[in-house]
Write an enzyme that holds these catalytic residues in place. Structure first.
Site, PDB file in Angstrom:
ATOM      1  N   HIS A 112     -28.450 -63.298 -11.957  1.00 42.39           N
ATOM      2  CA  HIS A 112     -29.764 -63.529 -12.067  1.00 42.39           C
ATOM      3  C   HIS A 112     -30.371 -63.357 -10.707  1.00 42.39           C
ATOM      4  O   HIS A 112     -29.867 -64.531  -9.886  1.00 42.39           O
ATOM      5  CB  HIS A 112     -29.805 -65.057 -13.001  1.00 42.39           C
ATOM      6  CG  HIS A 112     -31.840 -65.085 -13.215  1.00 42.39           C
ATOM      7  ND1 HIS A 112     -32.692 -64.291 -13.777  1.00 42.39           N
ATOM      8  CD2 HIS A 112     -32.392 -66.042 -12.581  1.00 42.39           C
ATOM      9  CE1 HIS A 112     -33.221 -65.234 -13.178  1.00 42.39           C
ATOM     10  NE2 HIS A 112     -33.453 -66.138 -12.991  1.00 42.39           N
ATOM     11  N   ASP A 152     -30.861 -68.311 -18.958  1.00 47.99           N
ATOM     12  CA  ASP A 152     -30.598 -68.527 -16.950  1.00 47.99           C
ATOM     13  C   ASP A 152     -30.147 -69.907 -16.839  1.00 47.99           C
ATOM     14  O   ASP A 152     -30.468 -70.578 -16.361  1.00 47.99           O
ATOM     15  CB  ASP A 152     -31.626 -68.168 -16.414  1.00 47.99           C
ATOM     16  CG  ASP A 152     -31.735 -66.509 -16.650  1.00 47.99           C
ATOM     17  OD1 ASP A 152     -33.397 -66.154 -16.607  1.00 47.99           O
ATOM     18  OD2 ASP A 152     -31.327 -65.767 -17.039  1.00 47.99           O
TER      19      ASP A 152
HETATM   20  C1  GRF Z   1     -30.956 -57.554 -11.341  1.00 45.72           C
HETATM   21  O1  GRF Z   1     -32.058 -57.989 -10.402  1.00 45.72           O
HETATM   22  C2  GRF Z   1     -30.848 -58.499 -13.154  1.00 45.72           C
HETATM   23  O2  GRF Z   1     -30.049 -59.779 -11.804  1.00 45.72           O
HETATM   24  C3  GRF Z   1     -32.100 -57.992 -13.116  1.00 45.72           C
HETATM   25  O3  GRF Z   1     -32.672 -56.658 -13.647  1.00 45.72           O
HETATM   26  C4  GRF Z   1     -32.405 -56.675 -12.783  1.00 45.72           C
HETATM   27  C5  GRF Z   1     -31.694 -54.909 -13.067  1.00 45.72           C
HETATM   28  O4  GRF Z   1     -30.615 -54.326 -11.536  1.00 45.72           O
HETATM   29  N1  GRF Z   1     -31.852 -59.267 -14.714  1.00 45.72           N
HETATM   30  P1  GRF Z   1     -29.700 -53.521 -12.738  1.00 45.72           P
HETATM   31  O5  GRF Z   1     -29.907 -52.852 -13.462  1.00 45.72           O
HETATM   32  O6  GRF Z   1     -28.312 -53.466 -12.518  1.00 45.72           O
HETATM   33  O7  GRF Z   1     -29.746 -52.304 -11.461  1.00 45.72           O
END
Ligand code: GRF
Length: 196
Positions: A112, A152
C-alpha cells in the site's frame, strides 16, 4: 516456496516479483497470477514470464445473481488448489471479505503506497500529495502489511518513508513511490518466506 500474485492493473509490482524470482533474489516460484480485470496489463507480463493466469471478474458473478462473498469463496478455492506459501496482493483493487481471508489466515500480504493508518484505501498517493500541498504532511511512504479483514490495517511487515519535495508534481511523487514499492515488495516477500 510458491507464491500466488493477485493484480488488477499494470502489474509493475508483479513484474518486480517476477524479475526477483528469475534472478533468484527471491527463492520462490510464482505459480499463478490472478486478475479481477480482463484488461490488466499484468496478465501480459505473467504470460511473457510463462506464469499461468486466471481472470475472475466480480461482474460475471453479480450478473448471474451471485454475491461478492460467492466471488471471494470461488477465488479462494481456485487459489487453494495451488496451496501457496504466500499470496501477494500487488495492485489488487478489490476488498477481500473475511470469508476469503479465513482461507489463508496468515499468508496474505498487501502493498500500500502510504504509511500505516495515513491514507488507507484508494488514491493514497494523490491524497498524500494534496495533504502535502495543504501543508499537513512533509513526507509519505510505502508499506507492505499482513492482510486482515479491515482494509490496509494489518500488521506492517516493512515500512519505508518517502520524502515529498516542494518541486514535486504528482507524477514525480508517483514515480518515487513506485520505485520504492518495486524494491519493498520483493524485500517483504523474502522476509515473509524467511519467517515461515
Ligand atoms: C500500486 O501503487 C499499488 O501499491 C496500488 O496500486 C498500484 C498498482 O501498481 N495498490 P501495479 O499494478 O503493481 O503497477
Amino acid at each position: 516456496f510458491s507464491i500466488v500474485v493477485l493484480i488488477s492493473g499494470n502489474g509493475t509490482n508483479l513484474q518486480a516479483l517476477i524479475d526477483a524470482t528469475k534472478t533468484s533474489t527471491l527463492n520462490a516460484t510464482i505459480t499463478l497470477v490472478v486478475s479481477n480485470k480482463t484488461s490488466a496489463f499484468g496478465l501480459t507480463r505473467a504470460i511473457k514470464a510463462g506464469i499461468p493466469t486466471l481472470v475472475l471478474t466480480l461482474k460475471e458473478y453479480i450478473d448471474i445473481g451471485k454475491s461478492r462473498v460467492d466471488y471471494d469463496i470461488a477465488l479462494a478455492k481456485k487459489i487453494k488448489e495451488q496451496n501457496p506459501d504466500l499470496i501477494v496482493l500487488a495492485g489488487w483493487m478489490h476488498i477481500l471479505s473475511k470469508e476469503f481471508i479465513n482461507y489463508f489466515p496468515n499468508n496474505i500480504i498487501n502493498i500500500h503506497p502510504a504509511l500505516p493508518g495515513q491514507f488507507d484505501g484508494a488514491h493514497a498517493i494523490e491524497r498524500a500529495f494534496e495533504a502535502f500541498q495543504r501543508g499537513e504532511i512533509t513526507e509519505t511512504g510505502v508499506m507492505v502489511h499482513k492482510v486482515i479483514p479491515e482494509v490496509d490495517k494489518g500488521e506492517p511487515l516493512l515500512i519505508e518513508h518517502v520524502p515529498i519535495l516542494k518541486s514535486d508534481t504528482l507524477e514525480d511523487l508517483e514515480t518515487r513511490i513506485h520505485s520504492v514499492e518495486h524494491r519493498l515488495i520483493v524485500q517483504a516477500a523474502i522476509k515473509f518466506l524467511e519467517l515461515i
